[in-house]
Design a protein around this motif. Structure first.
Motif, PDB file in Angstrom:
ATOM      1  N   HIS A 184       0.844  -1.194   0.000  1.00 43.71           N
ATOM      2  CA  HIS A 184       0.000   0.000   0.000  1.00 43.71           C
ATOM      3  C   HIS A 184       0.879   1.243   0.000  1.00 43.71           C
ATOM      4  O   HIS A 184       1.666   1.443   0.914  1.00 43.71           O
TER       5      HIS A 184
ATOM      6  N   GLY B  40      -5.066   7.184   1.851  1.00 41.37           N
ATOM      7  CA  GLY B  40      -5.741   6.343   2.823  1.00 41.37           C
ATOM      8  C   GLY B  40      -6.693   5.278   2.317  1.00 41.37           C
ATOM      9  O   GLY B  40      -7.779   5.580   1.855  1.00 41.37           O
ATOM     10  N   ASP B  41      -6.299   4.054   2.419  1.00 38.45           N
ATOM     11  CA  ASP B  41      -7.162   2.927   2.108  1.00 38.45           C
ATOM     12  C   ASP B  41      -7.918   2.567   3.388  1.00 38.45           C
ATOM     13  O   ASP B  41      -7.446   1.822   4.230  1.00 38.45           O
ATOM     14  N   ARG B  42      -9.086   3.119   3.538  1.00 36.10           N
ATOM     15  CA  ARG B  42      -9.812   2.981   4.807  1.00 36.10           C
ATOM     16  C   ARG B  42     -10.234   1.544   5.060  1.00 36.10           C
ATOM     17  O   ARG B  42     -10.301   1.091   6.197  1.00 36.10           O
TER      18      ARG B  42
ATOM     19  N   VAL C 175      -7.045  -0.363   6.482  1.00 34.81           N
ATOM     20  CA  VAL C 175      -6.752   0.045   7.860  1.00 34.81           C
ATOM     21  C   VAL C 175      -7.870  -0.404   8.792  1.00 34.81           C
ATOM     22  O   VAL C 175      -7.626  -0.916   9.883  1.00 34.81           O
TER      23      VAL C 175
ATOM     24  N   LEU D 212       2.033  -0.139   4.873  1.00 38.65           N
ATOM     25  CA  LEU D 212       1.271   1.104   4.775  1.00 38.65           C
ATOM     26  C   LEU D 212       2.207   2.285   4.568  1.00 38.65           C
ATOM     27  O   LEU D 212       3.404   2.210   4.875  1.00 38.65           O
TER      28      LEU D 212
ATOM     29  N   ASP E   4      -0.960   6.541   7.091  1.00 37.02           N
ATOM     30  CA  ASP E   4      -1.918   5.502   7.470  1.00 37.02           C
ATOM     31  C   ASP E   4      -1.395   4.656   8.630  1.00 37.02           C
ATOM     32  O   ASP E   4      -2.171   4.170   9.452  1.00 37.02           O
ATOM     33  N   THR E   5      -0.095   4.465   8.683  1.00 38.58           N
ATOM     34  CA  THR E   5       0.483   3.745   9.824  1.00 38.58           C
ATOM     35  C   THR E   5       0.209   4.495  11.109  1.00 38.58           C
ATOM     36  O   THR E   5      -0.183   3.895  12.123  1.00 38.58           O
TER      37      THR E   5
ATOM     38  N   ARG F 280      -2.188   6.666  11.692  1.00 37.23           N
ATOM     39  CA  ARG F 280      -3.637   6.606  11.972  1.00 37.23           C
ATOM     40  C   ARG F 280      -4.021   5.255  12.570  1.00 37.23           C
ATOM     41  O   ARG F 280      -4.791   5.176  13.532  1.00 37.23           O
ATOM     42  N   PHE F 281      -3.465   4.176  12.012  1.00 35.59           N
ATOM     43  CA  PHE F 281      -3.745   2.838  12.528  1.00 35.59           C
ATOM     44  C   PHE F 281      -3.251   2.703  13.975  1.00 35.59           C
ATOM     45  O   PHE F 281      -3.978   2.200  14.843  1.00 35.59           O
TER      46      PHE F 281
END
Length: 389
Positions: free
Chosen positions: A174, A178-180, A183, A211, A215-216, A218-219
């Motif tokens: 990825h 953002g691939d919601r 995640v 990621l 995104d990392t 956010r996760f």
């Protein structure tokens, strides 16, 4: 005493593809090593590199006790060892490991005695690979519950990976915005596993650089409530800037190191103060003595060491001697159910894995690494035999 022969095996029986080195002296003493590229792509390349290094650096009345002289010559005069990657360093690691085994067996002592002596009598392990074969998140929950019931109080898994029908993992690549869904699926898996194993079990997550940094972050913020012990490889192994960015923005400890090579590969990482745990793989970072040097560097920065182990049961035995002798040992990686994975346990006559009790790995006090190859099983997988006389 001089080196007499080298036998290189690539175990191609499915599951993983271990690359095993058997060095023998003119006194009949055998040393074992493993080039730890058994997963992914590169086993045959590492075997070819092993053969070439043996032919170039181990021939002609070479004293196996002169380990540092041999490995220094390989680093200085192979050209590609300086700044080299997985294939050359994996081959170098196998040679160095086998030389240490020969020396310890000659002196009739365990290898850990050559590393300063052991500090502990057994090793706490975490379970990896327990999720293989799970076709759904429900099966993941069931597998986690079973692993804890089998006595493991630490579990690691890949929250973003897809488990293929044959049990192999496919990690995401990825790199976009953002691939919601990805995640969100990872967050749900962490929540589900934490729910079923309870608060007392340690959870570790391997992101395998899947990621982008945003995104990392956010996760990691979203899973703070689930008390994750460490986040492994949250970004590309050589992207120290991204690693520092993530480290400054998340609360979890960060662990990296399986795709770094030699002391030089860990120097800038340690100086960045962006990690709490390093994971040198003794089968691809330069060997067990190189790993000991890396552990000493980490100790000066207050960083823990958890050796990366994902190859045959020979790597497990080698890792146990290393972990027994370092002050800053954290936990030993262990695949409790890989007795069902061809290529893992059956390479040895006396692997440590069946002796794990309540998640604790024993430390063998027999000479060398304390293990013996299962020659009959390895015979069909001979890649090369090199006369070193």
């Amino acid at each position: 005493m001089f080196l007499r022969s080298a036998h290189i095996h690539v175990i191609e029986s499915g599951g993983i593809r271990p690359v095993i080195l058997r060095l023998e002296t003119d006194a009949g003493i055998v040393g074992l090593g493993e080039a730890a590229v058994a997963y992914g792509v590169g086993a045959r390349a590492a075997a070819a590199m092993l053969q070439e290094l043996a032919e170039c650096f181990l021939k002609g009345e070479v004293d196996p006790f002169r380990t540092e002289a041999i490995t220094t010559a390989i680093r200085d005069f192979s050209f590609w060892a300086k700044g080299g990657g997985a294939i050359l360093n994996a081959a170098l690691s196998a040679i160095e490991q086998a030389l240490f085994d020969i020396k310890a067996r000659s002196l009739n002592v365990p290898v850990y005695e050559l590393l300063g002596g052991r500090l502990r009598d057994d090793l706490r392990t975490y379970a990896n690979g327990w999720y293989f074969g799970c076709a759904s998140d429900l099966e993941l929950r069931t597998a986690a519950e079973k692993t804890v019931a089998d006595g493991y109080d630490s579990l690691k898994f890949y929250p973003f990976a897809t488990i293929l029908p044959d049990g192999r993992l496919r990690h995401p690549a990825h790199r976009g915005a953002g691939d919601r869904d990805l995640v969100g699926r990872g967050i749900a898996r962490v929540a589900a596993v934490r729910e079923v194993v309870g608060a007392a079990v340690e959870l570790m997550l391997d992101l395998s650089a899947g990621l982008n940094p945003a995104d990392t972050i956010r996760f990691c913020h979203a899973i703070e409530r689930y008390d994750v012990a460490f986040i492994e490889e949250p970004t590309e192994p050589d992207d120290l800037g991204a690693l520092t960015l993530i480290s400054n923005r998340i609360s979890q400890s960060i662990a990296v190191g399986e795709r770094l090579y030699g002391r030089q590969g860990f120097r800038d990482l340690l100086e960045s103060r962006s990690v709490a745990i390093i994971q040198p793989d003794l089968g691809n970072t330069g060997g067990i003595w190189e790993g000991r040097k890396i552990a000493a560097m980490a100790e000066t920065y207050g960083v823990k060491v958890q050796p990366h182990i994902c190859a045959s049961s020979l790597s497990t035995a080698i890792g146990a001697h290393f972990s027994a002798a370092i002050p800053n040992f954290y936990v030993q990686e262990h695949f409790p159910y890989w007795d069902r994975t061809p290529g893992h346990v059956e390479v040895l006559k006396n692997p440590l894995e069946p002796r794990v009790t309540k998640g604790r790995l024993p430390i063998d006090d027999a000479p060398g690494y304390g293990v013996e190859l299962h020659q009959d099983r390895l015979a069909p997988f001979l890649y090369a035999a090199v006369d070193l006389s």
